[in-house]
Design a protein around this motif. Structure first.
Motif, PDB file in Angstrom:
ATOM      1  N   LEU A  11       0.930  -0.973  -0.505  1.00 56.72           N
ATOM      2  CA  LEU A  11       0.537   0.157   0.100  1.00 56.72           C
ATOM      3  C   LEU A  11       0.865   1.402  -0.005  1.00 56.72           C
ATOM      4  N   ARG A  38      -0.744  -6.890 -15.520  1.00 50.03           N
ATOM      5  CA  ARG A  38      -1.603  -6.303 -14.351  1.00 50.03           C
ATOM      6  C   ARG A  38      -3.076  -6.874 -14.090  1.00 50.03           C
ATOM      7  N   ALA A  40      -6.950  -5.118 -12.736  1.00 50.91           N
ATOM      8  CA  ALA A  40      -8.046  -4.411 -11.541  1.00 50.91           C
ATOM      9  C   ALA A  40      -8.739  -5.382 -11.718  1.00 50.91           C
ATOM     10  N   PRO A  87      -3.634   6.235  -8.242  1.00 46.36           N
ATOM     11  CA  PRO A  87      -4.690   4.875  -7.881  1.00 46.36           C
ATOM     12  C   PRO A  87      -4.778   4.200  -8.675  1.00 46.36           C
ATOM     13  N   ASP A  89      -2.941   2.674 -10.829  1.00 46.83           N
ATOM     14  CA  ASP A  89      -1.782   1.350 -11.127  1.00 46.83           C
ATOM     15  C   ASP A  89      -2.427   0.481  -9.838  1.00 46.83           C
ATOM     16  N   THR A  90      -3.891   1.009  -9.035  1.00 43.05           N
ATOM     17  CA  THR A  90      -4.308  -0.525  -8.473  1.00 43.05           C
ATOM     18  C   THR A  90      -4.367  -1.456  -9.055  1.00 43.05           C
ATOM     19  N   GLN A 117      -0.054  -7.656  -4.980  1.00 49.01           N
ATOM     20  CA  GLN A 117      -0.933  -6.532  -4.691  1.00 49.01           C
ATOM     21  C   GLN A 117      -0.065  -4.922  -4.332  1.00 49.01           C
ATOM     22  N   VAL A 118      -1.093  -4.874  -5.357  1.00 55.88           N
ATOM     23  CA  VAL A 118      -0.233  -3.065  -4.966  1.00 55.88           C
ATOM     24  C   VAL A 118      -1.435  -2.255  -5.006  1.00 55.88           C
ATOM     25  N   THR A 119      -1.677  -1.458  -4.048  1.00 56.56           N
ATOM     26  CA  THR A 119      -2.887  -0.281  -3.695  1.00 56.56           C
ATOM     27  C   THR A 119      -2.359   1.087  -3.800  1.00 56.56           C
ATOM     28  N   VAL A 120      -2.428   1.812  -4.158  1.00 55.17           N
ATOM     29  CA  VAL A 120      -1.930   3.323  -4.860  1.00 55.17           C
ATOM     30  C   VAL A 120      -3.046   3.438  -3.743  1.00 55.17           C
ATOM     31  N   SER A 121      -3.147   4.672  -2.798  1.00 54.35           N
ATOM     32  CA  SER A 121      -4.535   5.825  -2.336  1.00 54.35           C
ATOM     33  C   SER A 121      -4.472   6.757  -2.554  1.00 54.35           C
TER      34      SER A 121
END
Length: 122
Positions: A11, A38, A40, A87, A89-90, A117-121
């Motif tokens: 994250l 990737r 999503a 975001p 890119d999540t 998992q990649v999560t961009v806030s």
């Protein structure tokens, strides 16, 4: 038996960076092209970066200038350096070997690793 193990996700806030790694085993690594995909939620898996066995790279337009793919043949590992994350890119990120057919890359193997998992806030 070919095995691919992805790691390095997490994250991160928008604008941040992550470095993904993919360790391969069970195959002659250096002669093969490699790619990062990737997926999503609700979307198809897409190839975002590729690197040939001669270190030629290519990127999908949405990540050009922000992502860098590289490989270490001695370690049988491919990397994805992701900067200026957004975001959008999540996703779950996967690696695979690639085959080049009629101007396009396709996954060499039908089976995939567990992904990271990649999560961009925002």
């Amino acid at each position: 038996q070919v095995r691919l193990v992805e790691s390095g996700g997490g994250l991160v806030q928008a604008g941040g960076s992550l470095r993904l790694s993919c360790a391969a085993s069970g195959i002659i690594f250096s002669i093969n092209h490699m790619g990062w995909y990737r997926q999503a939620p609700g979307k198809q898996r897409e190839l975002v970066a590729s690197i040939t066995n001669r270190d030629s790279t290519n990127y999908v337009d949405s990540v050009k200038g922000r992502f860098t793919i590289s490989r270490d043949n001695a370690k049988k590992t491919v990397y994805l350096q992701m900067n200026s994350l957004k975001p959008e890119d999540t996703a779950v990120y996967y690696c695979n070997f690639l085959r080049y057919v009629s101007g396009n890359y396709y996954p060499l193997f039908d089976s995939w690793g567990q992904g990271t998992q990649v999560t961009v806030s925002s």
